[in-house]
Scaffold this motif. Structure first.
Motif, PDB file in Angstrom:
ATOM      1  N   GLN A  26       6.685   3.560  -0.919  1.00 57.27           N
ATOM      2  CA  GLN A  26       6.725   2.300  -0.170  1.00 57.27           C
ATOM      3  C   GLN A  26       5.572   2.215   0.841  1.00 57.27           C
ATOM      4  O   GLN A  26       5.268   1.138   1.343  1.00 57.27           O
ATOM      5  CB  GLN A  26       8.058   2.165   0.557  1.00 57.27           C
ATOM      6  CG  GLN A  26       8.272   3.182   1.667  1.00 57.27           C
ATOM      7  CD  GLN A  26       9.437   2.829   2.587  1.00 57.27           C
ATOM      8  OE1 GLN A  26       9.950   1.726   2.545  1.00 57.27           O
ATOM      9  NE2 GLN A  26       9.845   3.771   3.421  1.00 57.27           N
ATOM     10  N   GLU A  27       4.928   3.349   1.140  1.00 55.15           N
ATOM     11  CA  GLU A  27       3.814   3.353   2.089  1.00 55.15           C
ATOM     12  C   GLU A  27       2.470   3.149   1.396  1.00 55.15           C
ATOM     13  O   GLU A  27       1.421   3.491   1.942  1.00 55.15           O
ATOM     14  CB  GLU A  27       3.786   4.674   2.875  1.00 55.15           C
ATOM     15  CG  GLU A  27       5.031   4.977   3.659  1.00 55.15           C
ATOM     16  CD  GLU A  27       5.198   4.115   4.913  1.00 55.15           C
ATOM     17  OE1 GLU A  27       4.507   3.086   5.038  1.00 55.15           O
ATOM     18  OE2 GLU A  27       6.036   4.484   5.749  1.00 55.15           O
ATOM     19  N   TRP A  28       2.477   2.592   0.176  1.00 54.00           N
ATOM     20  CA  TRP A  28       1.228   2.454  -0.581  1.00 54.00           C
ATOM     21  C   TRP A  28       0.180   1.635   0.180  1.00 54.00           C
ATOM     22  O   TRP A  28      -1.007   1.907   0.092  1.00 54.00           O
ATOM     23  CB  TRP A  28       1.501   1.835  -1.958  1.00 54.00           C
ATOM     24  CG  TRP A  28       2.040   0.440  -1.905  1.00 54.00           C
ATOM     25  CD1 TRP A  28       3.345   0.078  -1.779  1.00 54.00           C
ATOM     26  CD2 TRP A  28       1.304  -0.780  -1.953  1.00 54.00           C
ATOM     27  NE1 TRP A  28       3.466  -1.284  -1.739  1.00 54.00           N
ATOM     28  CE2 TRP A  28       2.228  -1.839  -1.847  1.00 54.00           C
ATOM     29  CE3 TRP A  28      -0.052  -1.083  -2.092  1.00 54.00           C
ATOM     30  CZ2 TRP A  28       1.839  -3.183  -1.862  1.00 54.00           C
ATOM     31  CZ3 TRP A  28      -0.443  -2.422  -2.109  1.00 54.00           C
ATOM     32  CH2 TRP A  28       0.497  -3.448  -1.992  1.00 54.00           C
ATOM     33  N   LEU A  30      -2.376  12.041   3.605  1.00 56.01           N
ATOM     34  CA  LEU A  30      -1.140  12.823   3.585  1.00 56.01           C
ATOM     35  C   LEU A  30      -0.235  12.341   4.719  1.00 56.01           C
ATOM     36  O   LEU A  30      -0.656  12.291   5.873  1.00 56.01           O
ATOM     37  CB  LEU A  30      -1.521  14.300   3.772  1.00 56.01           C
ATOM     38  CG  LEU A  30      -0.444  15.364   3.639  1.00 56.01           C
ATOM     39  CD1 LEU A  30      -1.097  16.660   3.150  1.00 56.01           C
ATOM     40  CD2 LEU A  30       0.250  15.642   4.942  1.00 56.01           C
ATOM     41  N   HIS A  31       0.989  11.963   4.374  1.00 58.89           N
ATOM     42  CA  HIS A  31       1.939  11.496   5.391  1.00 58.89           C
ATOM     43  C   HIS A  31       3.224  12.291   5.267  1.00 58.89           C
ATOM     44  O   HIS A  31       3.836  12.322   4.194  1.00 58.89           O
ATOM     45  CB  HIS A  31       2.220   9.997   5.193  1.00 58.89           C
ATOM     46  CG  HIS A  31       3.414   9.530   5.946  1.00 58.89           C
ATOM     47  ND1 HIS A  31       3.553   9.685   7.303  1.00 58.89           N
ATOM     48  CD2 HIS A  31       4.565   8.924   5.539  1.00 58.89           C
ATOM     49  CE1 HIS A  31       4.719   9.194   7.693  1.00 58.89           C
ATOM     50  NE2 HIS A  31       5.367   8.741   6.639  1.00 58.89           N
ATOM     51  N   VAL A  32       3.611  12.973   6.360  1.00 55.64           N
ATOM     52  CA  VAL A  32       4.816  13.807   6.326  1.00 55.64           C
ATOM     53  C   VAL A  32       5.656  13.603   7.580  1.00 55.64           C
ATOM     54  O   VAL A  32       5.196  13.036   8.571  1.00 55.64           O
ATOM     55  CB  VAL A  32       4.461  15.314   6.190  1.00 55.64           C
ATOM     56  CG1 VAL A  32       3.849  15.599   4.834  1.00 55.64           C
ATOM     57  CG2 VAL A  32       3.546  15.775   7.320  1.00 55.64           C
ATOM     58  N   HIS A  33       6.889  14.088   7.491  1.00 60.32           N
ATOM     59  CA  HIS A  33       7.835  14.002   8.607  1.00 60.32           C
ATOM     60  C   HIS A  33       8.170  15.418   9.080  1.00 60.32           C
ATOM     61  O   HIS A  33       9.336  15.774   9.193  1.00 60.32           O
ATOM     62  CB  HIS A  33       9.122  13.306   8.163  1.00 60.32           C
ATOM     63  CG  HIS A  33       8.924  11.985   7.498  1.00 60.32           C
ATOM     64  ND1 HIS A  33       9.759  11.502   6.522  1.00 60.32           N
ATOM     65  CD2 HIS A  33       7.973  11.038   7.673  1.00 60.32           C
ATOM     66  CE1 HIS A  33       9.335  10.309   6.120  1.00 60.32           C
ATOM     67  NE2 HIS A  33       8.252  10.009   6.788  1.00 60.32           N
ATOM     68  N   SER A  34       7.161  16.228   9.316  1.00 60.13           N
ATOM     69  CA  SER A  34       7.403  17.616   9.731  1.00 60.13           C
ATOM     70  C   SER A  34       8.166  17.625  11.062  1.00 60.13           C
ATOM     71  O   SER A  34       7.955  16.764  11.921  1.00 60.13           O
ATOM     72  CB  SER A  34       6.078  18.366   9.843  1.00 60.13           C
ATOM     73  OG  SER A  34       5.176  17.639  10.650  1.00 60.13           O
ATOM     74  N   ASN A  67       8.196   7.740  16.532  1.00 57.32           N
ATOM     75  CA  ASN A  67       9.543   7.806  15.937  1.00 57.32           C
ATOM     76  C   ASN A  67       9.512   7.890  14.415  1.00 57.32           C
ATOM     77  O   ASN A  67      10.381   7.346  13.732  1.00 57.32           O
ATOM     78  CB  ASN A  67      10.379   6.585  16.359  1.00 57.32           C
ATOM     79  CG  ASN A  67      10.639   6.570  17.837  1.00 57.32           C
ATOM     80  OD1 ASN A  67       9.763   6.165  18.609  1.00 57.32           O
ATOM     81  ND2 ASN A  67      11.791   7.019  18.259  1.00 57.32           N
ATOM     82  N   HIS A  68       8.506   8.600  13.898  1.00 56.99           N
ATOM     83  CA  HIS A  68       8.362   8.622  12.446  1.00 56.99           C
ATOM     84  C   HIS A  68       7.756   9.953  11.934  1.00 56.99           C
ATOM     85  O   HIS A  68       8.460  10.715  11.277  1.00 56.99           O
ATOM     86  CB  HIS A  68       7.492   7.427  12.045  1.00 56.99           C
ATOM     87  CG  HIS A  68       7.403   7.189  10.578  1.00 56.99           C
ATOM     88  ND1 HIS A  68       6.990   6.010  10.041  1.00 56.99           N
ATOM     89  CD2 HIS A  68       7.645   8.001   9.519  1.00 56.99           C
ATOM     90  CE1 HIS A  68       6.998   6.086   8.730  1.00 56.99           C
ATOM     91  NE2 HIS A  68       7.393   7.297   8.385  1.00 56.99           N
ATOM     92  N   GLY A  69       6.492  10.239  12.215  1.00 61.56           N
ATOM     93  CA  GLY A  69       5.866  11.443  11.664  1.00 61.56           C
ATOM     94  C   GLY A  69       4.375  11.446  11.894  1.00 61.56           C
ATOM     95  O   GLY A  69       3.893  10.924  12.904  1.00 61.56           O
TER      96      GLY A  69
END
Ligand SMILES: [Zn+2]
Length: 220
Positions: free
Chosen positions: A81-83, A99-103, A171-173
């Motif tokens: 959905q983050e395309w 690169l998108h992560v929620h570490s 509030n996300h990553g």
């Protein structure tokens, strides 16, 4: 690199991100530029369990990422959905990987009231060189055009400010980019480690000074 090599490296990175614990469930998404397209992870899937047929090819349009996702997919599959956010970041010519992560630690810091220009204090030489100032993007709904636009302004840059290689999403990553997949991952790891130190130190840390950080420029 040819498409099959790129695909193999992307799948290896997905596995590595999962093994590091940087994502859980179906969270996180990664893309790699492939000529005028990007290869991106699919929506709703765990990054640790992907195969070649799961990766989605999306056309990087010159008119920006405003169209609906069905119109930009080449072949089959539903992209993350983050395309839009990935498309926007790939507008920067030297970006090969997004690169998108929620570490956990970085995501925890993203929920604090911190300096939106600097992100976190800089504690270590590696973080100073690979990240340094980490802009904070205000909260927007995941997958929204507003989030893509706000992130893209920092990554691609504007007339007033050159592009950065990473941002903290409130509030996300986090999101990082690199001229290679390894570079994007190294940045994400540095951010996660600095966030861990920041929380461990509980405000008692001694950050590197501006002078110490300036001395490090170009040493890594
Ligand atoms: Zn996310």
């Amino acid at each position: 690199m040819n498409t099959s090599g790129l695909m193999r490296e992307l799948l290896e990175l997905c596995r590595r991100v999962y093994d590091k614990g940087f994502v859980s469930g179906s969270g996180g998404n990664i893309s790699a530029k492939d000529g005028g397209d990007m290869l991106i992870t699919p929506t709703g899937r765990n990054l640790g369990a992907l195969a070649e047929g799961d990766i989605v090819r999306v056309r990087l349009t010159r008119n920006g990422p405003g169209k609906n996702r069905e119109s930009v997919v080449v072949g089959s599959g539903i992209p993350s959905q983050e395309w839009r956010m990935h498309c926007r970041c790939h507008e920067r010519p030297d970006v090969a990987c997004v690169l998108h992560v929620h570490s956990s630690y970085a995501s925890a810091v993203s929920c604090l009231e911190i300096d939106s220009a600097c992100g976190m204090p800089v504690y270590t030489p590696g973080y100073s060189v690979r990240v340094g100032r980490l802009p904070v993007v205000p909260y927007f709904r995941p997958g929204s055009a507003e989030l893509a636009s706000a992130v893209g302004d920092h990554i691609v840059g504007t007339a007033a400010a050159p592009g950065r290689n990473s941002v903290l999403l409130a509030n996300h990553g986090i999101l990082s980019v690199g001229a290679s997949m390894e570079q994007a991952m190294n940045i994400a790891e540095e951010i996660e480690e600095n966030a861990r130190l920041f929380l461990l130190l509980g405000g008692r840390g001694r950050p590197l000074s501006e002078t110490q950080q300036a001395e490090l420029a170009g040493t890594y």
